[in-house]
Design an enzyme around this catalytic site. Structure first.
Site, PDB file in Angstrom:
ATOM      1  N   ALA A 113      91.331  17.282  51.001  1.00 56.96           N
ATOM      2  CA  ALA A 113      90.401  18.093  52.304  1.00 56.96           C
ATOM      3  C   ALA A 113      89.205  18.249  51.651  1.00 56.96           C
ATOM      4  O   ALA A 113      88.189  18.422  52.671  1.00 56.96           O
ATOM      5  CB  ALA A 113      91.496  19.668  52.368  1.00 56.96           C
TER       6      ALA A 113
ATOM      7  N   THR B 136      85.563  18.983  54.161  1.00 55.53           N
ATOM      8  CA  THR B 136      84.838  20.039  54.560  1.00 55.53           C
ATOM      9  C   THR B 136      83.387  20.045  55.002  1.00 55.53           C
ATOM     10  O   THR B 136      83.070  20.842  55.766  1.00 55.53           O
ATOM     11  CB  THR B 136      85.043  21.148  53.264  1.00 55.53           C
TER      12      THR B 136
ATOM     13  N   PHE C  92      93.110  22.994  55.567  1.00 54.30           N
ATOM     14  CA  PHE C  92      94.164  23.805  56.140  1.00 54.30           C
ATOM     15  C   PHE C  92      94.836  24.818  55.222  1.00 54.30           C
ATOM     16  O   PHE C  92      95.515  25.751  55.666  1.00 54.30           O
ATOM     17  CB  PHE C  92      95.547  23.023  56.223  1.00 54.30           C
TER      18      PHE C  92
ATOM     19  N   GLN D   5      94.800  11.905  51.638  1.00 55.39           N
ATOM     20  CA  GLN D   5      95.760  13.029  52.134  1.00 55.39           C
ATOM     21  C   GLN D   5      95.238  13.410  53.664  1.00 55.39           C
ATOM     22  O   GLN D   5      96.027  14.051  53.941  1.00 55.39           O
ATOM     23  CB  GLN D   5      95.771  14.155  51.083  1.00 55.39           C
TER      24      GLN D   5
ATOM     25  N   ASP E  31      92.023  12.694  59.108  1.00 58.73           N
ATOM     26  CA  ASP E  31      90.700  12.685  60.040  1.00 58.73           C
ATOM     27  C   ASP E  31      90.229  11.440  60.247  1.00 58.73           C
ATOM     28  O   ASP E  31      89.418  11.151  60.988  1.00 58.73           O
ATOM     29  CB  ASP E  31      89.773  13.722  59.559  1.00 58.73           C
TER      30      ASP E  31
ATOM     31  N   HIS F 275      99.325  10.827  54.447  1.00 57.21           N
ATOM     32  CA  HIS F 275     100.072  11.712  55.080  1.00 57.21           C
ATOM     33  C   HIS F 275      99.832  11.436  56.742  1.00 57.21           C
ATOM     34  O   HIS F 275      99.754  12.239  57.545  1.00 57.21           O
ATOM     35  CB  HIS F 275      99.212  13.351  54.897  1.00 57.21           C
TER      36      HIS F 275
ATOM     37  N   CYS G 157     106.997   7.962  75.387  1.00 55.48           N
ATOM     38  CA  CYS G 157     106.895   6.772  74.767  1.00 55.48           C
ATOM     39  C   CYS G 157     106.797   5.757  75.995  1.00 55.48           C
ATOM     40  O   CYS G 157     107.756   5.767  76.744  1.00 55.48           O
ATOM     41  CB  CYS G 157     107.906   6.377  74.036  1.00 55.48           C
TER      42      CYS G 157
ATOM     43  N   SER H  74      90.431  17.151  45.936  1.00 62.53           N
ATOM     44  CA  SER H  74      91.801  17.463  46.001  1.00 62.53           C
ATOM     45  C   SER H  74      92.183  18.515  44.981  1.00 62.53           C
ATOM     46  O   SER H  74      91.676  18.392  43.588  1.00 62.53           O
ATOM     47  CB  SER H  74      92.728  16.361  45.888  1.00 62.53           C
ATOM     48  N   SER H  75      92.905  19.590  45.085  1.00 63.41           N
ATOM     49  CA  SER H  75      93.458  20.423  44.052  1.00 63.41           C
ATOM     50  C   SER H  75      94.533  20.011  43.485  1.00 63.41           C
ATOM     51  O   SER H  75      95.026  20.812  42.522  1.00 63.41           O
ATOM     52  CB  SER H  75      93.545  22.007  44.487  1.00 63.41           C
TER      53      SER H  75
HETATM   54 ZN    ZN Z   1     110.504   4.712  72.547  1.00 68.28          ZN
END
Ligand code: ZN
Length: 240
Positions: free
Chosen positions: A22, A26, A33, A99, A102, A117, A149, A190-191
């Site tokens: 993240a 920033t 988050f 991770q 965005d 992610h 869908c 990243s931490s």
């Molecule tokens: Zn479907």
């Protein structure tokens, strides 16, 4: 100085694979988050961003993510994203494992990005496994509280990894292979608190960390730079 030291490490220890969290976004105005002022300090992720919440009430989950998508679409890549894309163009970064959901690495021009992610570039059918592209999903969200869908009509799940879901196996496998084949994993923003991604640096013979604040692996890093990602990577790029 730290930019120069980082540049030397990147030059000496090829191939180099980058792992971002993240903190790299920033500076693009995207809140972390998990921070004390982050989104999860205000809303309970298990109510709006878990697979259980999605199965119970997909509309609530999409209401939350629709707002997030708009924030992300307005955000722009910053100096850190640009520097990493340039390092890849120069052949000094093999790939970026992120991770973040965005898509700012891709928008900055990075070609090889592993999104462990997930991201908002698509949504998926849970039963049919169909992948619906973001443009179609966003068009549906303009007129409906949840997208469905185009193949089976079921409600689609956001393409991000929800709480309670496993990470995408193929992406994690690729990330692990990249780390094992690297001579340097460069951790940025990243931490290293979220497993299993936090264990990736340990797969490589050496790693360096650029992060504001402590991380779980500071004492095992070849180099730790406690500073912003944009300024540090820009300085490293200039020194290369
Ligand atoms: Zn479907």
């Amino acid at each position: 100085m730290s930019g120069v030291a980082l540049a030397a490490l990147i030059r000496e220890r090829q191939p180099c694979v980058v792992l971002t969290g993240a903190g790299v976004s920033t500076e693009s105005g995207i809140p972390d988050f998990r921070s004390a002022t982050g989104i999860w300090a205000e809303v309970d992720p298990y109510q709006v961003a878990s697979i259980q919440a999605f199965r119970r009430d997909p509309e609530r989950v999409w209401t939350f993510y629709r707002e997030r998508i708009h924030v992300l679409r307005d955000a722009r890549p910053n100096a850190a994203h640009e520097a990493l894309a340039e390092l890849e163009r120069r052949g000094l970064v093999e790939a970026v494992v992120t991770q973040n959901i965005d898509m700012l690495h891709s928008r900055a021009g990075s070609q090889d990005v592993v999104e462990v992610h997930g991201s908002f570039r698509s949504a998926e059918g849970l039963a049919c496994l169909w992948t619906e592209p973001a443009d179609e999903v966003l068009a549906q969200l303009e007129v409906s509280p949840t997208p469905s869908c185009s193949q089976c009509g079921d409600v689609l799940k956001p393409g991000v990894v929800l709480f309670g879901e496993l990470l995408p196996a193929a992406a994690m496998e690729r990330a692990t292979q990249l780390a094992r084949g690297a001579r340097l994993v460069l951790v940025v923003g990243s931490s290293l608190e979220v497993w299993p991604v936090a264990g990736l640096p340990l797969e490589a013979p050496a790693f360096a960390i650029v992060n504001r604040g402590p991380t779980a692996l500071d004492d095992r890093a070849l180099l730790k730079v406690d500073a912003g990602a944009g300024e540090t990577l820009s300085a490293a790029l200039e020194a290369l």
